[in-house]
Design a protein around this motif. Structure first.
Motif, short mmCIF file in Angstrom:
data_model
loop_
_atom_site.label_atom_id
_atom_site.label_comp_id
_atom_site.label_asym_id
_atom_site.label_seq_id
_atom_site.Cartn_x
_atom_site.Cartn_y
_atom_site.Cartn_z
N VAL A 66 0.86 -1.17 0.00
CA VAL A 66 0.00 0.00 0.00
C VAL A 66 0.90 1.22 0.00
O VAL A 66 1.57 1.51 0.98
CB VAL A 66 -0.94 0.01 1.22
CG1 VAL A 66 -1.81 1.25 1.19
CG2 VAL A 66 -1.79 -1.25 1.25
N LEU A 67 0.95 1.92 -1.12
CA LEU A 67 1.78 3.10 -1.26
C LEU A 67 0.89 4.33 -1.32
O LEU A 67 -0.30 4.24 -1.60
CB LEU A 67 2.66 2.99 -2.51
CG LEU A 67 3.68 1.85 -2.47
CD1 LEU A 67 4.54 1.91 -3.73
CD2 LEU A 67 4.57 1.92 -1.24
N PRO A 68 1.46 5.51 -1.07
CA PRO A 68 0.61 6.70 -0.95
C PRO A 68 -0.10 7.11 -2.23
O PRO A 68 -1.12 7.76 -2.18
CB PRO A 68 1.61 7.79 -0.52
CG PRO A 68 2.96 7.27 -0.88
CD PRO A 68 2.87 5.78 -0.77
N HIS A 69 0.43 6.72 -3.39
CA HIS A 69 -0.13 7.27 -4.63
C HIS A 69 -0.85 6.26 -5.51
O HIS A 69 -1.47 6.65 -6.48
CB HIS A 69 1.00 7.92 -5.45
CG HIS A 69 1.72 8.99 -4.71
ND1 HIS A 69 1.17 10.23 -4.45
CD2 HIS A 69 2.95 9.00 -4.14
CE1 HIS A 69 2.03 10.97 -3.76
NE2 HIS A 69 3.11 10.25 -3.57
N THR A 70 -0.74 4.99 -5.23
CA THR A 70 -1.28 4.03 -6.20
C THR A 70 -1.57 2.70 -5.56
O THR A 70 -0.88 2.27 -4.63
CB THR A 70 -0.29 3.83 -7.36
OG1 THR A 70 -0.87 2.91 -8.29
CG2 THR A 70 1.03 3.27 -6.91
N ALA A 71 -2.63 2.05 -6.05
CA ALA A 71 -2.84 0.64 -5.71
C ALA A 71 -2.05 -0.20 -6.70
O ALA A 71 -1.90 0.17 -7.86
CB ALA A 71 -4.33 0.30 -5.79
N ILE A 72 -1.52 -1.32 -6.26
CA ILE A 72 -0.58 -2.08 -7.07
C ILE A 72 -1.08 -3.50 -7.26
O ILE A 72 -1.41 -4.19 -6.30
CB ILE A 72 0.80 -2.13 -6.38
CG1 ILE A 72 1.32 -0.72 -6.13
CG2 ILE A 72 1.80 -2.91 -7.23
CD1 ILE A 72 2.40 -0.67 -5.09
N SER A 73 -1.13 -3.94 -8.50
CA SER A 73 -1.35 -5.35 -8.79
C SER A 73 0.00 -6.03 -8.87
O SER A 73 0.88 -5.64 -9.63
CB SER A 73 -2.09 -5.50 -10.13
OG SER A 73 -1.98 -6.83 -10.58
N THR A 74 0.18 -7.07 -8.06
CA THR A 74 1.48 -7.75 -8.05
C THR A 74 1.70 -8.58 -9.30
O THR A 74 2.82 -8.99 -9.58
CB THR A 74 1.60 -8.66 -6.81
OG1 THR A 74 0.57 -9.65 -6.86
CG2 THR A 74 1.46 -7.86 -5.54
N TRP A 75 0.63 -8.84 -10.08
CA TRP A 75 0.76 -9.66 -11.29
C TRP A 75 0.76 -8.83 -12.56
O TRP A 75 1.08 -9.35 -13.64
CB TRP A 75 -0.38 -10.68 -11.36
CG TRP A 75 -0.13 -11.90 -10.54
CD1 TRP A 75 -0.39 -12.08 -9.22
CD2 TRP A 75 0.44 -13.13 -11.00
NE1 TRP A 75 -0.01 -13.33 -8.83
CE2 TRP A 75 0.49 -14.01 -9.90
CE3 TRP A 75 0.91 -13.58 -12.23
CZ2 TRP A 75 0.99 -15.30 -9.99
CZ3 TRP A 75 1.41 -14.87 -12.32
CH2 TRP A 75 1.45 -15.72 -11.21
N SER A 76 0.42 -7.55 -12.48
CA SER A 76 0.21 -6.79 -13.71
C SER A 76 1.49 -6.57 -14.50
O SER A 76 1.44 -6.30 -15.70
CB SER A 76 -0.44 -5.44 -13.41
OG SER A 76 0.42 -4.62 -12.64
N GLY A 77 2.65 -6.67 -13.86
CA GLY A 77 3.89 -6.42 -14.57
C GLY A 77 4.78 -7.62 -14.73
O GLY A 77 5.96 -7.47 -15.05
#
Length: 439
Positions: free
Chosen positions: A7-18
């Motif tokens: 959980v970062l301040p600017h974005t939600a992250i998909s761990t599989w998207s990259g």
């Protein structure tokens, strides 16, 4: 690409998207190492998801560690935690080279970046000379990595005297084979970590290597037909699906961390399907696609495309609650509501095309003996609502091994089953199946 949800301040992250991007950058760096000293670097090996997103080893010594971030954010603050973690890991393990790979130019980099984050450096990539005389940049856009690999591989083949000139005509084939090797290992590692407890993740990843000798064997092969087997086409399908997933995530502004986790679970399941399971999955989710689909190469060429996944499948997965995973069924995912099964599809076409879509589904199901889901229930589409898919006129091809009477009887029985199959749009799906977080 990081293993655990963040959980970062600017974005939600998909761990599989990259994961596809990560694998391609790893391959690019391997090719750079091979180009630097083709003979000396034969004993290197690529490690995934242990020291970092990937790392280069010689025997037990880590030569460099690499972290890959394909975030949409361009502010340094979105990456500072990852950079700090990489810096601390590199110092603790006494690794001299730590590279941070990004997909976009980063703004507001601190003036004291090099001093404060030593030994971390932003990885640089070659670009054609611009008007300011630059020949490299510290980011690699998602849509440029393929050409970067191709150019590096082309130059490698040209520069290494021992490689015959005819290989220059097979660069695309060699590149696809190399990408499949790396991609397969990335997927296996991601999936093992996805299923493991935190205490076992490091142990799993530490043992996942690709020997450079495997990459050399592909580049130096005399015959490339040997690589075009079902495993190769499964990997190419995984790369396509992963690329479409990344495109989907790139275009969404409203993905919460919970939605990212839900979509990650779907992709983890899809990418771990074996050959026969992948065939069944594509038959069920792309029932309108034409083709014989007896091999994965046919699926690769005919059954799946970016729009079907981005506008159809992934949108359905995002908008609805988590589907049940069907372990013993040819249909990988489904929802059950008041006695009716709902099945996801990649059908994204507008309502005015519904008759044509129904015709294609019926024709394909009759001709190719598709039995995986046409028993009852509803096919979820982006925009089509229809009580039954069977009220269209469908012809049938004659089969050499079946007489006309038998064929017509079989056809009638199947159409009877298809009358139970409806199509329902996302807008008209039962409210209980809609993800409350999106309301």
């Amino acid at each position: 690409m990081a293993v655990a949800p963040q959980v970062l301040p600017h974005t939600a992250i998909s761990t599989w998207s990259g994961f596809v991007y990560q694998g391609k950058l790893a391959l690019y760096h391997c090719l750079k190492m091979m180009s630097a000293d083709y003979e000396t670097n034969r004993d290197l090996k690529l490690q995934l998801e242990s020291q970092d997103d990937f790392a280069i080893f010689r025997q037990h010594q880590c030569l460099s560690m690499h972290q890959v971030k394909a975030y949409k954010d361009t502010l340094f603050s979105a990456y500072s935690h990852g950079i700090s973690t990489q810096r601390d890991n590199a110092k603790q393990r006494r690794i001299a080279l730590a590279y941070f790979h990004v997909a976009r130019p980063i703004r507001n980099i601190p003036e004291r970046f090099e001093a404060d984050y030593e030994p971390v450096r932003f990885y640089t990539y070659p670009i054609p000379p611009d008007t300011n005389g630059r020949i490299e940049q510290s980011f690699c856009p998602l849509n440029e990595v393929d050409n970067l690999i191709k150019d590096t591989l082309t130059n490698l083949i040209s520069d290494v005297v021992s490689l015959p000139n005819w290989k220059a005509n097979l660069v695309d084939k060699i590149q696809n084979t190399l990408e499949s090797i790396v991609n397969s290992k990335v997927i296996i590692t991601h999936s093992l970590i996805h299923e493991a407890t935190n205490s076992h993740q490091a142990t799993i990843a530490a043992n996942e290597f690709i020997e450079f000798s495997e990459l050399y064997n592909v580049i130096e092969a005399e015959d490339y037909v040997q690589f075009e087997n079902e495993a190769f086409f499964l990997s190419r399908l995984q790369i396509d699906i992963g690329t479409y997933f990344q495109e989907f995530c790139e275009r969404q502004d409203g993905l919460s961390q919970a939605a990212c986790q839900k979509l990650d679970d779907y992709l983890a399941t899809i990418t771990m399907l074996n050959i026969e399971e992948m065939k069944a999955f594509l038959r069920a989710t792309m029932p309108h696609k034409k083709g014989r689909f007896k091999t994965l190469s046919e699926f690769k060429d005919q059954s799946i495309d970016s729009d079907a996944m981005r506008l159809g499948m992934f949108k359905i997965f995002w908008k609805l609650v988590q589907a049940a995973r069907n372990e013993d069924s040819a249909v990988t995912f489904s929802w059950l509501n008041e006695g009716i099964f709902y099945y996801p599809t990649g059908i994204y076409h507008a309502a005015e095309h519904q008759a044509s879509i129904c015709h294609d589904i019926m024709q394909q199901a009759i001709n190719e003996d598709v039995e995986c889901l046409f028993e009852s229930g509803a096919l979820i589409t982006s925009a089509i609502d229809r009580d039954s898919i069977s009220d269209v006129i469908v012809g049938i091809d004659s089969a050499e091994d079946m007489d006309t009477t038998e064929h017509e009887l079989l056809r009638e029985n199947r159409i009877g089953n298809y009358k139970k199959v409806a199509m329902v749009s996302l807008n008209n799906i039962p409210e209980s199946l809609k993800d409350a977080e999106l309301d």
